[in-house]
Scaffold this active site. Structure first.
Site, PDB file in Angstrom:
ATOM      1  N   TYR B 234       9.242   9.920  -9.279  1.00 45.41           N
ATOM      2  CA  TYR B 234       9.567   9.117  -8.105  1.00 45.41           C
ATOM      3  C   TYR B 234      10.572   9.931  -7.316  1.00 45.41           C
ATOM      4  O   TYR B 234      11.665  10.215  -7.799  1.00 45.41           O
ATOM      5  CB  TYR B 234      10.165   7.770  -8.514  1.00 45.41           C
ATOM      6  CG  TYR B 234       9.124   6.779  -8.984  1.00 45.41           C
ATOM      7  CD1 TYR B 234       8.574   5.852  -8.101  1.00 45.41           C
ATOM      8  CD2 TYR B 234       8.683   6.768 -10.299  1.00 45.41           C
ATOM      9  CE1 TYR B 234       7.612   4.945  -8.519  1.00 45.41           C
ATOM     10  CE2 TYR B 234       7.721   5.871 -10.726  1.00 45.41           C
ATOM     11  CZ  TYR B 234       7.182   4.961  -9.837  1.00 45.41           C
ATOM     12  OH  TYR B 234       6.233   4.075 -10.255  1.00 45.41           O
ATOM     13  N   HIS B 266       0.584   9.232  -5.131  1.00 44.96           N
ATOM     14  CA  HIS B 266       0.068   7.972  -5.666  1.00 44.96           C
ATOM     15  C   HIS B 266       0.438   6.795  -4.784  1.00 44.96           C
ATOM     16  O   HIS B 266      -0.398   5.992  -4.420  1.00 44.96           O
ATOM     17  CB  HIS B 266       0.600   7.773  -7.079  1.00 44.96           C
ATOM     18  CG  HIS B 266       0.073   6.550  -7.746  1.00 44.96           C
ATOM     19  ND1 HIS B 266       0.644   5.314  -7.592  1.00 44.96           N
ATOM     20  CD2 HIS B 266      -1.006   6.384  -8.543  1.00 44.96           C
ATOM     21  CE1 HIS B 266      -0.057   4.443  -8.290  1.00 44.96           C
ATOM     22  NE2 HIS B 266      -1.051   5.046  -8.869  1.00 44.96           N
ATOM     23  N   HIS B 267       1.716   6.668  -4.448  1.00 44.67           N
ATOM     24  CA  HIS B 267       2.105   5.670  -3.460  1.00 44.67           C
ATOM     25  C   HIS B 267       3.441   6.033  -2.840  1.00 44.67           C
ATOM     26  O   HIS B 267       4.180   6.862  -3.377  1.00 44.67           O
ATOM     27  CB  HIS B 267       2.096   4.240  -4.033  1.00 44.67           C
ATOM     28  CG  HIS B 267       3.200   3.905  -4.975  1.00 44.67           C
ATOM     29  ND1 HIS B 267       3.015   3.727  -6.321  1.00 44.67           N
ATOM     30  CD2 HIS B 267       4.520   3.682  -4.750  1.00 44.67           C
ATOM     31  CE1 HIS B 267       4.157   3.425  -6.894  1.00 44.67           C
ATOM     32  NE2 HIS B 267       5.090   3.386  -5.967  1.00 44.67           N
ATOM     33  N   HIS B 337       5.850   8.304  -5.070  1.00 43.49           N
ATOM     34  CA  HIS B 337       5.457   8.434  -6.473  1.00 43.49           C
ATOM     35  C   HIS B 337       4.405   9.531  -6.561  1.00 43.49           C
ATOM     36  O   HIS B 337       3.305   9.382  -6.055  1.00 43.49           O
ATOM     37  CB  HIS B 337       4.894   7.089  -6.976  1.00 43.49           C
ATOM     38  CG  HIS B 337       4.327   7.164  -8.363  1.00 43.49           C
ATOM     39  ND1 HIS B 337       3.489   6.210  -8.863  1.00 43.49           N
ATOM     40  CD2 HIS B 337       4.491   8.063  -9.347  1.00 43.49           C
ATOM     41  CE1 HIS B 337       3.144   6.541 -10.102  1.00 43.49           C
ATOM     42  NE2 HIS B 337       3.738   7.654 -10.411  1.00 43.49           N
ATOM     43  N   HIS B 416       4.253  -8.149  -7.206  1.00 41.16           N
ATOM     44  CA  HIS B 416       5.151  -7.268  -7.942  1.00 41.16           C
ATOM     45  C   HIS B 416       5.503  -7.819  -9.314  1.00 41.16           C
ATOM     46  O   HIS B 416       5.972  -8.950  -9.445  1.00 41.16           O
ATOM     47  CB  HIS B 416       6.442  -7.051  -7.130  1.00 41.16           C
ATOM     48  CG  HIS B 416       7.427  -6.172  -7.811  1.00 41.16           C
ATOM     49  ND1 HIS B 416       7.219  -4.822  -7.997  1.00 41.16           N
ATOM     50  CD2 HIS B 416       8.617  -6.438  -8.406  1.00 41.16           C
ATOM     51  CE1 HIS B 416       8.252  -4.303  -8.643  1.00 41.16           C
ATOM     52  NE2 HIS B 416       9.111  -5.263  -8.905  1.00 41.16           N
ATOM     53  N   HIS B 418       6.836  -5.937 -13.403  1.00 38.46           N
ATOM     54  CA  HIS B 418       7.073  -4.673 -14.104  1.00 38.46           C
ATOM     55  C   HIS B 418       5.899  -4.419 -15.052  1.00 38.46           C
ATOM     56  O   HIS B 418       4.801  -4.936 -14.844  1.00 38.46           O
ATOM     57  CB  HIS B 418       8.446  -4.704 -14.773  1.00 38.46           C
ATOM     58  CG  HIS B 418       9.569  -4.614 -13.776  1.00 38.46           C
ATOM     59  ND1 HIS B 418      10.878  -4.821 -14.078  1.00 38.46           N
ATOM     60  CD2 HIS B 418       9.533  -4.340 -12.448  1.00 38.46           C
ATOM     61  CE1 HIS B 418      11.615  -4.671 -12.991  1.00 38.46           C
ATOM     62  NE2 HIS B 418      10.825  -4.384 -11.982  1.00 38.46           N
ATOM     63  N   MET B 491       9.542  -9.107 -13.891  1.00 38.11           N
ATOM     64  CA  MET B 491       9.653  -9.829 -12.625  1.00 38.11           C
ATOM     65  C   MET B 491       8.334 -10.534 -12.369  1.00 38.11           C
ATOM     66  O   MET B 491       7.306 -10.176 -12.954  1.00 38.11           O
ATOM     67  CB  MET B 491       9.939  -8.858 -11.477  1.00 38.11           C
ATOM     68  CG  MET B 491      11.301  -8.198 -11.541  1.00 38.11           C
ATOM     69  SD  MET B 491      11.636  -7.311 -10.014  1.00 38.11           S
ATOM     70  CE  MET B 491      13.360  -6.853 -10.282  1.00 38.11           C
TER      71      MET B 491
END
Lengths: 621, 621
Positions: B234, B266-267, B337, B416, B418, B491
């Site tokens: 990241y 990737h993003h 990422h 979202h 984890h 989360m």
């Protein structure tokens, strides 16, 4: 069937009624279909053997249903005799006999023309034509005794509006149209003369075993009883076998119904009394009478049971039910449930059961074993539940100890709960994997407890587990329903009939009482309420004082799904097999049986969404 | 798409490859079908606009997938570019990217002839020909850059072996055959060069709003970063807006990808920093580096987000995202990422996001609101669960207070969780009845968190409830997973993008801590274990010391389904709306949304259960 009213079943050479063969088109809100032609019945009356099963639908016997089942085609053929047709009738099926969300075949007349169609009722009871016509009219015929309607219906239609015909109880409903109606939609269901009848539609397809020539019969029948003029009567009558009556095998039995009472005799059972007592008092009267001697409560061993719609019961050719001889009581109790909702007065009845027995004993004695839950208040159902599940176990440990190495064969089953029971199922599990359904009734009614022959023998071996699950509805109750013998207490039992007989009479379970005690403590502390969990208060009292909410309900469920069990692995109701039976682990299931996928009718042909016109002539106003 | 490698997308006038049109019959174990003819692609290359979506499947970009979606036909058309065809390939879909129980299109060659077929893999990964051929080959064509395969697949095939293409994430899988194989069944899946790629196949069909002429662009890109030679990086890079940059509206953004790095990026997300701080340090390095200044943790307000397979993001024509001006920070953080599983060394990258913004403000400011669960350890998942569900509520009380009478319109959503998250869904409920799914992902992956445009705007009015449900898998964990910010904490959040902006930033819930305390007491007493429930021990410590079993798990579920909640109905993460927000009742749902009934392909034509032969010429050994 002996004793059945003869007018409906005797073939008679009456002129057949002609159907106008008309094809026309109708528009419905759903779709437009072509009307196909009605196949008229040929001039000959259907033979009685075409429809081996018969049941009156209404208490007066105005509507009489006969049917047969084709397993290769997965279809039921119905023949409905309407003794006094007015302006039509409704016939159908629904989950528990309600007229809402029902699947219906409707015959209606506007006074001039008559129509037949497949319909459904919505949650408000409003009728709608079905977009797929799955009750298929095959013919109609007038006879002196009334109008015969012949139609067929696949078990499964894959139409979401249709009822799925499954094994077990089917709630049939009927309604009689006493005024002409202009359309199907105009029928006001709540204003009809209507009712329900429970039957096992999908009778097993069993070949009748050969019967020996030395077979004798014995009729256990009521002594010309005057049926009480009240809706529900359980009649008790004591019978005595002759002195020194030797051991025989009952190999078959059938109902004996007094002509005219076919719609009143709801079910009958013959019980053998306990051998511990040398004699039992004679009695002939209502089972709930204060005059009934208490000792009759020791006559609970089922010898034979019949319910409306059932036929003769045949034991498998290898086995018979032992009856007579040393070590068995000479006393029998006949119990008849009279269902008399129209409160007929002064009806006499001598119905009962005819036993067929032989002194030439068959290879195996048949036995009856109780599966499910122990009759104890530790197993309870919270109030206000629509489908609360309790499960009773016959564990591998018990079957390993009690069953012979070659196993046993279960051939029949009688499911039993009290008034809150809605579904019962027993599944056989081996090595933690569910293998076979022993018996299942997804529309179980406590008012319809037949002994049912299984479609195929179920082999049970040492180490197998038999898991019996009951679903209860307590929406109309305001306090917990505990396990027990009382009519407002509950049971979850499957009486399985099997051979060869073993010493195992009871293989049932209940939650460990110590864990239940922890539950009461937990509820007490969690809810900040005064729940007395002192040991001197009874388990029912503790259940009654639980402040029921979704948490206390869910935690009780979690407890029943987690806590160890107390096993009753008993030779008779008081004598356990040797071993440790307290705090046993719950059986674990690693693989469930797959849900059955309903087979849809092959290649759906054109099925009209429009009524089929019938020419029934002018109907009576 | 800017920055995309050009070789795969440029039309080129190469000679089209001919398919031999052959009809023949094959026997399979399942059924016999007629082989239908393959439709050959015409000589012209497909236009780029035919396949608006494109994604590389493998990290080297050897396989490149383009596709389009036809909602009227309920069909996806795929174009797969194979840059260096060896002896065939597998392409397909499965629940979470596994090769067992997958639905596959397979192209294989025995060295002489090539075949295409629809196949499935069983739980052991063994391939079988599908009895119903639902990947329909439309054509194949050779071009200088490789072989193009064109095929189509209905969303839903009603074949139980097939994957159901739904909204949300689809896990695509691929495998490359490096040796000839004699039959489909001979393919050994575990020996293949293979991988997975996540995409949103069912992109919403949204018309691009008109863009103003005074539109400006700003590229937020990495400054020629050397991508670290490790699988996962990241990268964080701080950018500063000019001094006195006035308020604008971002109305669109798109990715800028350095050519050649399409399979590595990737993003990417652009975050705005908190306005409370006057300045933020400059930084250019890995986000998890010890050198990263702590203050960068205050740069969490999402301005733009892109993930592989996503296109440009357009705001609805009525709204734009406010950007610049007083009261907003001048500091932005770009996070990229990099996914580098083949550990390429020395690759340089300047990818990022290009913002399109205008000073001509649109009618509404867009806002972002957090729905779901508060980040608190009181919401926890027991270990060893395959599908444990947690639910967060935005209650009627909060929406009544915070939303304007005319309501808000949600137009996009970013789900979202984890690492344990497997499904996320938000449902809108009004008057206790579920009305509409806001966004749902039944194959959610924490590794693929896009901002997704909704297929249609969702109107939310005062008094509505928004219920967000997350499903977690903790089978690989040995202790409880509690809520929180850590990567091994969990989360459950849906960031909804809406207009007009309101003060409501957070509408989330968590179980009442007092009730959780009762749970720990209860577990302690029920299990006779030493669970320290003393207040000085933290909630995570208490969860870690629970002896997990089915009872403690089920009671936690019951608690979450029963206990009152603490509501965070907040203007910003620290400022609540006035009112009582503790011990609020759980919303009750009286009517659930019906399960969607998959639409089957109309009138299934003859679809062969046999491979379709292709003439691809001699393949490279």
């Amino acid at each position: 069937l002996p004793g059945m009213q003869s007018s409906g079943s005797k073939p008679c050479p009456c002129p057949s009624f002609k159907l106008r063969e008309v094809a026309s088109m109708y528009f419905t809100m759903i779709a437009v279909f072509l009307v196909i032609l009605v196949v008229a019945l040929q001039g000959s009356a259907p033979r009685r053997s075409d429809f081996p099963y018969k049941v009156p639908l209404d208490p007066q016997g105005m509507l009489e249903l006969s049917w047969n089942v084709s397993y290769p085609e997965q279809v039921v053929h119905f023949q409905l005799l309407v003794r006094d047709l007015r302006f039509g009738l409704l016939f159908g099926m629904s989950d528990r006999g309600e007229f809402e969300n029902a699947d219906l075949a409707v015959l209606w007349s506007d006074g001039h023309s008559s129509y037949f169609g497949d319909a459904w009722s919505d949650a408000q009871g409003q009728l709608h034509m079905d977009s797929q016509q799955d009750y298929q009219l095959l013919g109609a015929r007038r006879a002196p005794e009334g109008l015969y309607l012949l139609f067929r219906r696949a078990f499964s239609t894959c139409d979401p509006k249709d009822y799925l015909i499954e094994d077990g109880t089917v709630h049939l409903i009927y309604g009689i149209l006493e005024k002409p109606v202009h359309s199907l939609q105009a029928i006001n269901i709540s204003a009809l003369h209507r009712g329900l009848q429970r039957v096992q539609l999908l009778k097993p397809n069993i070949t009748v075993p050969e019967l020996p020539s030395n077979m004798k019969t014995m009729e256990i029948t009521a002594p010309n009883v005057v049926i009480p003029s009240q809706e529900t009567t359980y009649w008790c009558y004591m019978i005595e076998l002759p002195d020194h009556f030797p051991k025989h095998h009952i190999i078959m039995y059938e109902p004996v119904i007094t002509a005219g009472n076919e719609a009143l005799v709801h079910h009958m059972e013959v019980f053998q009394c306990a051998a511990e007592f040398d004699s039992f008092p004679h009695y002939n009267g209502p089972c709930d009478s204060k005059m009934k001697p208490d000792r009759l409560n020791y006559c609970r061993h089922v010898l034979a049971a019949w319910a409306m719609g059932a036929q003769a019961f045949y034991y498998p050719k290898e086995a018979g039910l032992a009856f007579g001889g040393p070590g068995s009581s000479r006393y029998l109790r006949l119990e008849i449930h009279y269902h008399n909702p129209l409160v007929f007065k002064g009806r006499h009845d001598s119905s009962g059961i005819r036993l067929y027995y032989t002194a030439t004993l068959r290879r195996y004695d048949a036995g009856i074993m109780e599966l499910g839950l122990v009759y104890t208040p530790v197993m309870a159902i919270p109030p206000g539940e629509d489908a609360f599940i309790l499960t009773g176990y016959c564990t591998d440990k018990c079957s390993r100890l009690a069953l012979p190495a070659a196993g046993i064969r279960i051939f029949a089953s009688q499911l039993h709960t009290h008034l809150a029971g809605r579904k019962v199922v027993t599944v056989l599990s081996r090595d933690g994997r569910e293998r076979q359904v022993v018996n299942a009734d997804g529309h179980y009614s406590p008012h319809f407890q037949e002994i049912r022959m299984l479609k195929e023998l179920v082999a049970v071996f040492p180490g197998d587990e038999l898991i019996t699950t009951c679903t209860y509805n307590t929406e109309d109750r305001s306090r917990a329903t505990v396990g027990g013998f009382g009519i407002l207490e509950e049971m979850c039992v499957n009486y399985v009939h099997y051979y060869p007989q073993t010493q195992l009479e009871l293989c049932k379970s209940a939650v460990d009482p110590g864990y239940l005690h922890r539950y009461f403590n937990l509820v007490n502390r969690f809810n900040d309420e005064e729940v007395c969990t002192c040991p001197q208060v009874s388990v029912p009292q503790q259940f009654f004082s639980v402040p029921w909410n979704s948490f206390n309900r869910d935690v009780l469920k979690s407890l029943y799904g987690f806590a160890p069990i107390s096993m009753h692995c008993n030779k008779s109701s008081a004598v356990r097999f040797p071993g440790e039976w307290e705090k046993q682990p719950l059986p674990t299931i690693t693989e469930r049986l797959p849900e059955p996928v309903p087979r849809c009718p092959p290649a759906p042909g054109p099925r009209p969404a429009a009524p089929v016109p019938l020419d029934l002539g002018q109907l009576r106003r």
